[in-house]
Scaffold this motif. Structure first.
Motif, PDB file in Angstrom:
ATOM      1  N   ALA A   1     -44.053  36.980 -18.311  1.00 25.02           N
ATOM      2  CA  ALA A   1     -43.479  38.098 -17.550  1.00 25.02           C
ATOM      3  C   ALA A   1     -43.575  37.868 -16.045  1.00 25.02           C
ATOM      4  O   ALA A   1     -43.399  38.791 -15.267  1.00 25.02           O
ATOM      5  N   GLY A   2     -43.873  36.647 -15.651  1.00 28.65           N
ATOM      6  CA  GLY A   2     -43.861  36.357 -14.212  1.00 28.65           C
ATOM      7  C   GLY A   2     -45.137  35.721 -13.728  1.00 28.65           C
ATOM      8  O   GLY A   2     -46.052  35.423 -14.503  1.00 28.65           O
TER       9      GLY A   2
ATOM     10  N   ASP B   1     -48.744  35.570 -11.913  1.00 24.94           N
ATOM     11  CA  ASP B   1     -49.859  36.505 -12.030  1.00 24.94           C
ATOM     12  C   ASP B   1     -50.044  37.175 -10.667  1.00 24.94           C
ATOM     13  O   ASP B   1     -50.509  36.549  -9.710  1.00 24.94           O
ATOM     14  N   ILE B   2     -49.658  38.446 -10.609  1.00 29.52           N
ATOM     15  CA  ILE B   2     -49.620  39.131  -9.314  1.00 29.52           C
ATOM     16  C   ILE B   2     -51.028  39.245  -8.717  1.00 29.52           C
ATOM     17  O   ILE B   2     -51.190  39.295  -7.509  1.00 29.52           O
ATOM     18  N   THR B   3     -52.031  39.236  -9.590  1.00 29.11           N
ATOM     19  CA  THR B   3     -53.396  39.366  -9.066  1.00 29.11           C
ATOM     20  C   THR B   3     -53.826  38.092  -8.321  1.00 29.11           C
ATOM     21  O   THR B   3     -54.796  38.111  -7.583  1.00 29.11           O
TER      22      THR B   3
ATOM     23  N   PHE C   1     -51.836  36.552  -6.172  1.00 28.85           N
ATOM     24  CA  PHE C   1     -51.118  36.468  -4.899  1.00 28.85           C
ATOM     25  C   PHE C   1     -52.101  36.595  -3.750  1.00 28.85           C
ATOM     26  O   PHE C   1     -53.033  37.393  -3.791  1.00 28.85           O
TER      27      PHE C   1
ATOM     28  N   LEU D   1     -39.494  37.591 -17.127  1.00 27.31           N
ATOM     29  CA  LEU D   1     -39.276  38.130 -15.787  1.00 27.31           C
ATOM     30  C   LEU D   1     -39.827  37.189 -14.720  1.00 27.31           C
ATOM     31  O   LEU D   1     -40.812  36.482 -14.947  1.00 27.31           O
ATOM     32  N   GLY D   2     -39.209  37.255 -13.546  1.00 33.00           N
ATOM     33  CA  GLY D   2     -39.720  36.527 -12.397  1.00 33.00           C
ATOM     34  C   GLY D   2     -39.984  35.071 -12.741  1.00 33.00           C
ATOM     35  O   GLY D   2     -39.119  34.373 -13.287  1.00 33.00           O
ATOM     36  N   GLY D   3     -41.210  34.622 -12.454  1.00 40.08           N
ATOM     37  CA  GLY D   3     -41.583  33.247 -12.752  1.00 40.08           C
ATOM     38  C   GLY D   3     -41.344  32.882 -14.219  1.00 40.08           C
ATOM     39  O   GLY D   3     -41.146  31.709 -14.540  1.00 40.08           O
TER      40      GLY D   3
ATOM     41  N   PRO E   1     -37.378  40.417 -11.036  1.00 38.90           N
ATOM     42  CA  PRO E   1     -37.729  41.691 -10.412  1.00 38.90           C
ATOM     43  C   PRO E   1     -38.597  41.564  -9.160  1.00 38.90           C
ATOM     44  O   PRO E   1     -39.164  42.543  -8.696  1.00 38.90           O
TER      45      PRO E   1
ATOM     46  N   LEU F   1     -41.523  43.816  -5.718  1.00 39.14           N
ATOM     47  CA  LEU F   1     -42.842  43.498  -5.151  1.00 39.14           C
ATOM     48  C   LEU F   1     -42.706  43.068  -3.696  1.00 39.14           C
ATOM     49  O   LEU F   1     -43.645  42.538  -3.099  1.00 39.14           O
TER      50      LEU F   1
ATOM     51  N   ILE G   1     -40.894  40.663  -2.519  1.00 35.33           N
ATOM     52  CA  ILE G   1     -40.747  39.210  -2.356  1.00 35.33           C
ATOM     53  C   ILE G   1     -39.439  38.765  -2.997  1.00 35.33           C
ATOM     54  O   ILE G   1     -38.690  39.601  -3.528  1.00 35.33           O
TER      55      ILE G   1
ATOM     56  N   ALA H   1     -39.960  30.331  -7.366  1.00 36.96           N
ATOM     57  CA  ALA H   1     -40.067  29.126  -8.196  1.00 36.96           C
ATOM     58  C   ALA H   1     -38.667  28.671  -8.615  1.00 36.96           C
ATOM     59  O   ALA H   1     -38.395  28.383  -9.774  1.00 36.96           O
TER      60      ALA H   1
ATOM     61  N   PHE I   1     -49.383  48.346  -8.881  1.00 36.74           N
ATOM     62  CA  PHE I   1     -50.640  48.605  -9.597  1.00 36.74           C
ATOM     63  C   PHE I   1     -50.988  50.096  -9.565  1.00 36.74           C
ATOM     64  O   PHE I   1     -51.551  50.622 -10.527  1.00 36.74           O
TER      65      PHE I   1
ATOM     66  N   ARG J   1     -49.385  51.823 -12.452  1.00 36.60           N
ATOM     67  CA  ARG J   1     -50.079  51.590 -13.726  1.00 36.60           C
ATOM     68  C   ARG J   1     -51.413  52.338 -13.769  1.00 36.60           C
ATOM     69  O   ARG J   1     -51.824  52.851 -14.791  1.00 36.60           O
TER      70      ARG J   1
ATOM     71  N   LYS K   1     -43.839  58.873 -20.679  1.00 36.51           N
ATOM     72  CA  LYS K   1     -43.429  57.469 -20.734  1.00 36.51           C
ATOM     73  C   LYS K   1     -42.196  57.326 -21.630  1.00 36.51           C
ATOM     74  O   LYS K   1     -41.250  56.614 -21.303  1.00 36.51           O
TER      75      LYS K   1
HETATM   76  N1  3HC Z   1     -49.299  39.765 -13.156  1.00 36.16           N
HETATM   77  C1  3HC Z   1     -50.502  40.322 -13.416  1.00 36.16           C
HETATM   78  N2  3HC Z   1     -50.646  41.388 -14.225  1.00 36.16           N
HETATM   79  C2  3HC Z   1     -49.550  41.899 -14.771  1.00 36.16           C
HETATM   80  C3  3HC Z   1     -48.263  41.379 -14.537  1.00 36.16           C
HETATM   81  C4  3HC Z   1     -48.164  40.250 -13.690  1.00 36.16           C
HETATM   82  N3  3HC Z   1     -46.985  39.676 -13.435  1.00 36.16           N
HETATM   83  N4  3HC Z   1     -47.365  42.108 -15.224  1.00 36.16           N
HETATM   84  C5  3HC Z   1     -48.051  43.043 -15.872  1.00 36.16           C
HETATM   85  N5  3HC Z   1     -49.367  42.928 -15.607  1.00 36.16           N
HETATM   86  C6  3HC Z   1     -50.452  43.746 -16.162  1.00 36.16           C
HETATM   87  C7  3HC Z   1     -50.335  45.201 -15.735  1.00 36.16           C
HETATM   88  O1  3HC Z   1     -50.951  45.416 -14.495  1.00 36.16           O
HETATM   89  C8  3HC Z   1     -51.039  45.890 -16.871  1.00 36.16           C
HETATM   90  O2  3HC Z   1     -52.410  45.751 -16.656  1.00 36.16           O
HETATM   91  P1  3HC Z   1     -53.428  46.903 -17.107  1.00 36.16           P
HETATM   92  O3  3HC Z   1     -53.246  47.052 -18.582  1.00 36.16           O
HETATM   93  O4  3HC Z   1     -54.746  46.377 -16.668  1.00 36.16           O
HETATM   94  O5  3HC Z   1     -52.993  48.115 -16.335  1.00 36.16           O
HETATM   95  C9  3HC Z   1     -50.676  45.050 -18.082  1.00 36.16           C
HETATM   96  O6  3HC Z   1     -50.260  43.784 -17.569  1.00 36.16           O
HETATM   97  C10 3HC Z   1     -49.549  45.620 -18.917  1.00 36.16           C
HETATM   98  O7  3HC Z   1     -48.462  45.939 -18.046  1.00 36.16           O
HETATM   99  P2  3HC Z   1     -47.604  47.280 -18.231  1.00 36.16           P
HETATM  100  O8  3HC Z   1     -48.514  48.430 -18.417  1.00 36.16           O
HETATM  101  O9  3HC Z   1     -46.639  47.307 -17.121  1.00 36.16           O
HETATM  102  O10 3HC Z   1     -46.900  46.971 -19.623  1.00 36.16           O
HETATM  103  P3  3HC Z   1     -45.433  47.303 -20.095  1.00 36.16           P
HETATM  104  O11 3HC Z   1     -45.338  46.795 -21.480  1.00 36.16           O
HETATM  105  O12 3HC Z   1     -45.081  48.704 -19.796  1.00 36.16           O
HETATM  106  O13 3HC Z   1     -44.484  46.380 -19.179  1.00 36.16           O
HETATM  107  C11 3HC Z   1     -43.741  44.404 -18.092  1.00 36.16           C
HETATM  108  C12 3HC Z   1     -44.531  45.002 -19.259  1.00 36.16           C
HETATM  109  C13 3HC Z   1     -42.262  44.750 -18.227  1.00 36.16           C
HETATM  110  C14 3HC Z   1     -43.891  42.910 -18.157  1.00 36.16           C
HETATM  111  C15 3HC Z   1     -44.280  44.972 -16.768  1.00 36.16           C
HETATM  112  O14 3HC Z   1     -45.674  44.845 -16.738  1.00 36.16           O
HETATM  113  C16 3HC Z   1     -43.733  44.324 -15.529  1.00 36.16           C
HETATM  114  O15 3HC Z   1     -42.658  44.663 -15.079  1.00 36.16           O
HETATM  115  N6  3HC Z   1     -44.524  43.400 -14.960  1.00 36.16           N
HETATM  116  C17 3HC Z   1     -44.187  42.778 -13.697  1.00 36.16           C
HETATM  117  C18 3HC Z   1     -43.154  41.721 -13.877  1.00 36.16           C
HETATM  118  C19 3HC Z   1     -42.861  41.068 -12.572  1.00 36.16           C
HETATM  119  O16 3HC Z   1     -42.723  41.699 -11.535  1.00 36.16           O
HETATM  120  N7  3HC Z   1     -42.744  39.747 -12.606  1.00 36.16           N
HETATM  121  C20 3HC Z   1     -42.496  39.010 -11.415  1.00 36.16           C
HETATM  122  C21 3HC Z   1     -43.785  38.649 -10.788  1.00 36.16           C
HETATM  123  S1  3HC Z   1     -43.573  37.861  -9.254  1.00 36.16           S
HETATM  124  C22 3HC Z   1     -43.142  36.300  -9.626  1.00 36.16           C
HETATM  125  O17 3HC Z   1     -42.964  35.957 -10.760  1.00 36.16           O
HETATM  126  C23 3HC Z   1     -43.018  35.374  -8.466  1.00 36.16           C
HETATM  127  C24 3HC Z   1     -42.355  34.103  -8.843  1.00 36.16           C
HETATM  128  O18 3HC Z   1     -40.999  34.170  -8.478  1.00 36.16           O
HETATM  129  C25 3HC Z   1     -42.969  32.909  -8.154  1.00 36.16           C
END
Ligand code: 3HC
Ligand code: NAI
Length: 693
Positions: free
Chosen positions: A64-65, A67-69, A71, A103-105, A127, A131, A133, A137, A280, A283, A469
């Motif tokens: 799903a991308g 790991d935002i933590t 960053f 998603l994303g990465g 997406p 965030l 950004i 990648a 965050f 959530r 929800k």
């Molecule tokens: N990094 C770290 N933690 C993440 C995460 C991520 N990318 N995506 C989700 N999480 C964590 C959430 O914080 C949550 O943690 P918690 O249980 O401790 O609160 C847990 O995963 C579950 O997430 P949701 O409650 O949001 O679960 P849903 O099933 O409702 O949704 C999801 C799942 C659609 C994947 C949603 O979490 C989401 O949209 N995540 C973000 C996706 C995203 O933005 N990806 C791009 C990241 S940036 C990137 O990839 C940069 C790249 O281009 C280099």
């Protein structure tokens, strides 16, 4: 073969290697996952028996991308581009097998593979814009090469999750396999790749779609112009556009490097910090400290709504949209017909814009049953009252509901300001009474303030949070006070806006400052939109205020073509000479000489007083955490998410600065104003609201 590391596993099935990733909850591309993929792919490449490689995830989703933590911390090797480069450069075709949300990465990982298959329910998207950004990648370089620059612009600037059928049609997915058979489907596809000697398809080498817009800067200029309003204030969409321009104009490696620079710059920006905080915070809002995950949930199969006015209609649509039947009770046939008519028109307009199938209009309307008899609510699991904002009327409605609706059902009020405890006390089941405060338009606005009464049971709260929800809302649990979180803070702002009118500022002066700050509109434009006559009773005009006089003049806001502003027939606002004269008359009558109020003073008096009220809300434990207040403001009032909400914004200013400014303005802030002791304490000790969590 077997475990590559703790989160990656490599299995060899004849000529096919299956690299399975398993890093709950969402397979984010953390260091260990990157390492698992890198080493797993290397092992597969090095195994002479293997001819193709399938990359698949276990659990609820494909990657799903990033790991935002992680960053903001230095990226440990292997980097994204190391991993993606290894895959793309692999001499053996790599096939990504997608389910859940790529998603994303995660999508970028899939785009570096040579082929992609998915189940029908999968979605993909970039997406990052949410965030603050851009994809970092290769997403801005590879996506336009496969779906074309126009779709890439749309996807990257909107962050939309796109369904598998669309991605397949647009060429991003090569095949859709049966829902529950992703692994088998991907293996079958891999076998086909081997049997048919399908080539190593590298997206980086595609050029046809880019060539169509090369040398046509107007293409990008038009996209910018068409979306200027939507992107106002945000950096990331503009950076996304620039990166796609680079994809069109530069060789792949140069474009990739350019993307990397923009990504790094955004990652360090205050906007991205605010938007990641908001991610965050949203959530976090779902977590209620004293309510356990296994709290019993009340099944909600049938709902009732009382009142088919502005709010009742919108609230009902939420349930119909989610497939839950609603009985709508009105006081008279005319109001019922009008209410149902408005709902139908709303759906039909959505259908006209192509966002709803015509048959769905009927399907949803069929879930709505109008009635003039409250007895029809007897077997509802949840009833939401949305009648006039009048305590006596609400009390009588709840007394009657208590006698009619089955035991165990939830009785909710949509009141904006009134005391939920007083309403609950009219029933013999206050533990089943709760506030569900929707925001107007209730079918559009994502915020739901869930108001916990002193007797409300945990099960009723847990059920409400879950239901929110289900109907696509972002719920924030708040306590009982006048106006709860959002409207109470709004009142603090409104008091300053009104006061500044009486010191020499015009409504448009104040609105402009808040608009430029990033709010969708200022307080006076907002009042015109909602209608100046909300709660207005023809008063003795000698004591009427500016707003009341405007109502008496039949300037009741947009709906009458005039309010604080004048409106043309397209509802475009213009400063009104009538209002200007009225304000000046009020000043003259009060003997006030108007003064020039600076934009800085306008902003600080509006926003800092809100922050101060937010601090009181925290002190009184009306909100659980500062970030919940921010979520209310982002989702209920259009606070610019790139400023992270009022409490986060205060943290970025420094609370000592906020307190100093409040003290500076204090003589003008009105007799009722006082600084929150909590705010003062945090300021004095150099703490932030975020430190309270
Ligand atoms: N990094 C770290 N933690 C993440 C995460 C991520 N990318 N995506 C989700 N999480 C964590 C959430 O914080 C949550 O943690 P918690 O249980 O401790 O609160 C847990 O995963 C579950 O997430 P949701 O409650 O949001 O679960 P849903 O099933 O409702 O949704 C999801 C799942 C659609 C994947 C949603 O979490 C989401 O949209 N995540 C973000 C996706 C995203 O933005 N990806 C791009 C990241 S940036 C990137 O990839 C940069 C790249 O281009 C280099
Ligand atoms: P409205 O005036 O548009 O609708 C109220 C409806 O309730 C009317 O159609 C009326 O006929 C009906 N009604 C009155 N008494 C009734 C009864 N005893 N039985 C059945 N129907 C009855 O009002 P609106 O704006 O929808 O507000 C409703 C509630 O929602 C109020 O408590 C208000 O404070 C709250 N609210 C309003 C918001 C807004 O922006 N309009 C936002 C959030 C909450």
């Amino acid at each position: 073969m077997g475990a590559v590391n703790a989160v990656a596993d490599l299995a060899i099935e004849g000529e096919i290697a299956v690299l399975a990733l398993d890093s709950p909850p969402v397979n984010a591309l953390s260091h260990i996952l990157r390492e698992g993929i890198f080493n797993g792919i290397k092992q597969a490449i090095g195994n002479d028996a293997v001819k193709t490689i399938v990359l698949i995830c276990r659990g609820r989703t494909f990657v799903a991308g990033a790991d935002i933590t992680e960053f903001g911390k230095p990226m440990k090797s292997p980097s994204f581009n190391d991993v993606l480069g290894l895959i793309e450069g692999s001499p053996k075709p790599v096939i990504a097998a997608l389910h859940g949300t790529a998603l994303g990465g995660g999508l970028e990982l899939a785009l570096s593979c040579h082929y992609r298959v998915s189940v029908p329910s999968a979605k993909g998207g970039l997406p990052e814009v949410h965030l603050g950004i851009i994809p970092g990648a290769g997403g801005t370089q590879r996506l336009p090469r496969i779906v074309g620059p126009r779709r890439a612009l749309e996807m990257i600037t909107s962050g939309a999750h796109v369904n598998a059928a669309t991605l397949h049609r647009e060429g991003l997915l090569d095949e859709i396999v049966a829902e529950d058979e992703l692994r088998a489907g991907a293996i079958a596809f891999a076998a086909k790749v081997i049997a048919q000697k399908m080539p190593l398809k590298k997206i980086r080498n595609l050029d046809e779609k880019l060539a169509e817009v090369r040398g046509k800067p107007a293409f990008f200029a038009e996209f910018r112009a068409a979306n200027a309003r939507k992107f106002r204030g945000f950096l990331a969409p503009e950076y996304g556009i620039r990166a796609i321009e680079a994809a069109v104009d530069l060789p792949f490696e140069e474009g990739l490097a350019f993307e990397g620079r923009l990504f790094e710059e955004l990652l360090k920006s205050p906007q991205s910090a605010a938007q990641r905080y908001a991610f965050f915070a949203e959530r976090q809002a779902g977590k209620i400290p004293d309510i356990a995950d296994d709290t019993p949930i009340i099944p909600i199969a049938k709902t009732g709504v009382i009142g088919a006015g502005t709010m009742g209609g919108g609230i009902s649509m939420n349930f119909a949209n989610a497939g839950i039947p609603v009985t709508i009770v009105e006081a008279n046939q005319e109001a019922l017909d009008r209410g149902l008519g408005v709902i139908r028109k709303n759906y039909e307009n959505t259908a006209k814009r192509g966002r709803l199938k015509p048959e769905d209009v009927e399907r949803r309307m069929n879930l709505l049953k109008g009635s003039l008899d409250m007895q029809d609510l007897a077997d509802c699991d949840l009833v939401i009252e949305a009648v006039f904002e009048d305590m006596d009327i609400k009390k009588s409605v709840f007394t009657r509901l208590d006698g009619i609706v089955k035991q165990g059902a939830i009785l909710a009020t949509n009141t904006s300001y009134l005391n939920v405890n007083e309403i609950a006390a009219m029933t013999r089941r206050p533990e089943h009474v709760i506030g569900l405060h929707f925001f107007s338009p209730a079918n559009v606005m994502r915020l739901l303030e869930i108001v916990r009464g002193k007797a409300t049971s945990k099960s009723v709260i847990a059920t409400s949070m879950k239901l929110a929800k289900k109907i696509g809302k972002i719920a924030v649990l708040v306590g009982v006070c006048h106006g709860f979180v959002g409207n109470r803070m709004l009142a603090a702002r409104q008091a300053q806006a009104n006061a500044m009118l009486m010191e020499g500022a015009m409504p448009w002066d104040i609105d402009k400052v808040l608009y430029d700050f990033g709010m969708p509109m200022g307080p006076f434009a907002m009042a015109d939109l909602a209608g100046l006559d909300i709660g207005w009773k023809k008063a003795t005009s000698s004591s009427a205020n500016i707003r009341e006089v405007l109502c008496e003049m039949d300037r009741r806001g947009q709906k009458t073509g005039a309010g604080f502003y004048d409106y043309d027939d397209k509802r475009n606002a213009r400063p009104s000479p009538v209002t200007e004269k009225l304000v000046n008359d009020f000043l003259a009558k009060a003997g006030v000489t108007p003064r020039k109020i600076t934009d800085e003073e306008i902003l600080e008096r509006c926003i800092h007083t809100m922050i101060n009220e937010g601090a009181k809300i925290l002190e009184e434990k009306i909100a659980i955490r500062a970030s919940d207040i921010d979520i209310v403001w982002i989702n209920g009032y259009g606070w610019p998410v790139y400023r992270g909400g009022p409490m986060f914004y205060a943290d970025t200013l420094g609370l000592a600065h906020v307190v100093a400014k409040l003290k500076e303005h204090a003589p003008k802030l009105g007799a009722g104003f006082s600084i929150s002791p909590l705010l003062e304490k945090l300021a004095a000790t150099g703490q932030r609201f975020q430190d309270l969590q």
